[in-house]
Motif scaffolding. Structure first.
Motif, PDB file in Angstrom:
ATOM      1  N   LEU A  24       7.269  59.692  31.514  1.00  0.00           N
ATOM      2  CA  LEU A  24       7.812  59.534  29.562  1.00  0.00           C
ATOM      3  C   LEU A  24       9.186  59.081  29.635  1.00  0.00           C
ATOM      4  CD1 LEU A  24       7.236  62.602  26.858  1.00  0.00           C
ATOM      5  CD2 LEU A  24       9.458  61.311  27.352  1.00  0.00           C
ATOM      6  N   LYS A  48       6.420  63.738  33.121  1.00  0.00           N
ATOM      7  CA  LYS A  48       8.142  63.855  32.015  1.00  0.00           C
ATOM      8  C   LYS A  48       8.424  62.588  32.430  1.00  0.00           C
ATOM      9  CE  LYS A  48      10.154  67.390  30.871  1.00  0.00           C
ATOM     10  NZ  LYS A  48      10.970  69.331  31.472  1.00  0.00           N
ATOM     11  N   VAL A  57       9.199  69.318  18.379  1.00  0.00           N
ATOM     12  CA  VAL A  57       8.693  69.195  19.447  1.00  0.00           C
ATOM     13  C   VAL A  57       9.573  69.380  20.438  1.00  0.00           C
ATOM     14  CG1 VAL A  57       6.496  67.299  19.782  1.00  0.00           C
ATOM     15  CG2 VAL A  57       6.966  68.148  17.718  1.00  0.00           C
ATOM     16  N   ALA A  88       3.860  61.122  20.442  1.00  0.00           N
ATOM     17  CA  ALA A  88       5.165  61.642  19.863  1.00  0.00           C
ATOM     18  C   ALA A  88       5.120  61.721  18.155  1.00  0.00           C
ATOM     19  CB  ALA A  88       5.702  60.728  20.578  1.00  0.00           C
ATOM     20  N   LEU A 137      11.796  57.230  21.081  1.00  0.00           N
ATOM     21  CA  LEU A 137      10.225  57.506  20.876  1.00  0.00           C
ATOM     22  C   LEU A 137      10.293  56.728  19.243  1.00  0.00           C
ATOM     23  CD1 LEU A 137       9.548  60.835  22.699  1.00  0.00           C
ATOM     24  CD2 LEU A 137       8.032  58.903  23.290  1.00  0.00           C
ATOM     25  N   VAL A 153      10.005  67.616  24.696  1.00  0.00           N
ATOM     26  CA  VAL A 153       9.317  66.960  25.850  1.00  0.00           C
ATOM     27  C   VAL A 153       8.257  67.033  26.338  1.00  0.00           C
ATOM     28  CG1 VAL A 153       9.889  64.667  27.267  1.00  0.00           C
ATOM     29  CG2 VAL A 153      11.552  65.897  25.464  1.00  0.00           C
ATOM     30  N   PHE A 192       5.783  64.461  15.477  1.00  0.00           N
ATOM     31  CA  PHE A 192       7.035  64.816  15.076  1.00  0.00           C
ATOM     32  C   PHE A 192       6.385  64.851  13.374  1.00  0.00           C
ATOM     33  CE2 PHE A 192       9.155  62.234  18.384  1.00  0.00           C
ATOM     34  CZ  PHE A 192       9.070  63.429  19.030  1.00  0.00           C
ATOM     35  N   ILE A 217       2.205  56.460  24.390  1.00  0.00           N
ATOM     36  CA  ILE A 217       3.551  57.620  23.907  1.00  0.00           C
ATOM     37  C   ILE A 217       3.855  58.158  23.189  1.00  0.00           C
ATOM     38  CG2 ILE A 217       4.913  58.679  25.239  1.00  0.00           C
ATOM     39  CD1 ILE A 217       4.926  57.299  28.384  1.00  0.00           C
ATOM     40  N   SER A 218       4.293  56.479  22.503  1.00  0.00           N
ATOM     41  CA  SER A 218       5.083  56.486  21.598  1.00  0.00           C
ATOM     42  C   SER A 218       4.227  57.461  20.055  1.00  0.00           C
ATOM     43  CB  SER A 218       5.470  55.309  21.216  1.00  0.00           C
ATOM     44  OG  SER A 218       6.366  54.930  19.450  1.00  0.00           O
ATOM     45  N   LYS A 228      15.051  61.313  23.236  1.00  0.00           N
ATOM     46  CA  LYS A 228      13.858  62.302  22.693  1.00  0.00           C
ATOM     47  C   LYS A 228      13.870  60.862  21.583  1.00  0.00           C
ATOM     48  CE  LYS A 228      12.042  65.509  20.208  1.00  0.00           C
ATOM     49  NZ  LYS A 228      12.294  67.084  20.187  1.00  0.00           N
ATOM     50  N   ILE A 284       4.911  66.743  24.200  1.00  0.00           N
ATOM     51  CA  ILE A 284       4.847  65.372  23.976  1.00  0.00           C
ATOM     52  C   ILE A 284       3.601  64.358  25.083  1.00  0.00           C
ATOM     53  CG2 ILE A 284       5.411  62.517  23.752  1.00  0.00           C
ATOM     54  CD1 ILE A 284       8.357  64.304  22.090  1.00  0.00           C
TER      55      ILE A 284
END
Length: 210
Positions: A51, A48, A35, A23, A61, A37, A27, A19-20, A58, A40
């Motif tokens: 996440l 979501k 961007v 993201a 992340l 959520v 970004f 996930i990171s 946010k 992402i």
């Protein structure tokens, strides 16, 4: 077959990392504020809800990349050799990290690290979130000083605040130099000199901390 606790933890860590990474890629490509959520979550192929279970905000992340360092100063103080003052242990640790081009010193010019710092420095929301990170680092270091350096709470808190602040000033100065185009090798002598001067100044005020 039921997953073992260790396997479940590894799966969680892989999900958190995926996930990171998704993201941060978005970004860096489009800018933090551009961007959503939802985008992402779609890129990471999670909901979501999932996440937010891993990253409540946010900004987390990105700051997640620094999570292992939140208690670093406290660990260094607790693990220092007998007879070594906390300040000396932290100074030696930072100078060694500069030599290793540890990203947490800002002295790492790999494109991924340089771009991450460039985004951090340019995004007010991330700078603000790093303030909470610093507060947690100060708290952990103060506890370590109380436990191992025979410091009372107020002096320990004041010392921890100064030590963590100096680390961040040095780190951000290095990051700014590298994002402006300087190489890590070219920056290293000045970074080391700045660290030596900073810890010397701290020693004048924290000399009684042993």
């Amino acid at each position: 077959m039921t997953d073992t606790p260790g396997l479940r933890e590894r799966k969680k860590q892989r999900t958190r990392t995926a996930i990171s990474e998704a993201a941060i890629a978005l970004f860096l490509d489009r800018g933090f504020d551009r961007v959503s959520v939802a985008e992402i979550a779609e890129a990471a192929e999670v909901s979501k809800r999932t996440l937010f279970a891993y990253f409540p905000a946010k900004e987390d992340l990105v700051v997640h990349r620094f999570a292992d360092h939140e208690t670093e100063a406290a660990r260094v103080v607790r693990a220092r050799p007998p007879g070594t003052a906390p300040l000396d242990a932290l100074r030696a640790h930072f100078l060694d990290a500069l030599g290793r081009r540890d990203p947490f010193t800002g002295l790492n010019d790999s494109p991924a690290v340089r771009d991450l710092y460039r985004m951090l420095l340019a995004t007010p929301a991330l700078v603000a979130r790093l303030g909470r990170f610093r507060t947690a680092a100060e708290r952990g270091l103060a506890e370590a000083l109380c436990e191992t350096a025979d410091a009372s709470p107020l002096p320990a808190r004041l010392a921890a605040a100064q030590l963590v602040a100096v680390h961040w000033v040095l780190t951000l100065d290095n990051a700014e130099a590298l994002t402006a185009g300087q190489s890590a090798d070219a920056r290293h002598p000045a970074a080391r000199e700045a660290a030596e001067r900073a810890f010397a100044l701290l020693a004048r005020g924290l000399g009684d901390l042993s």
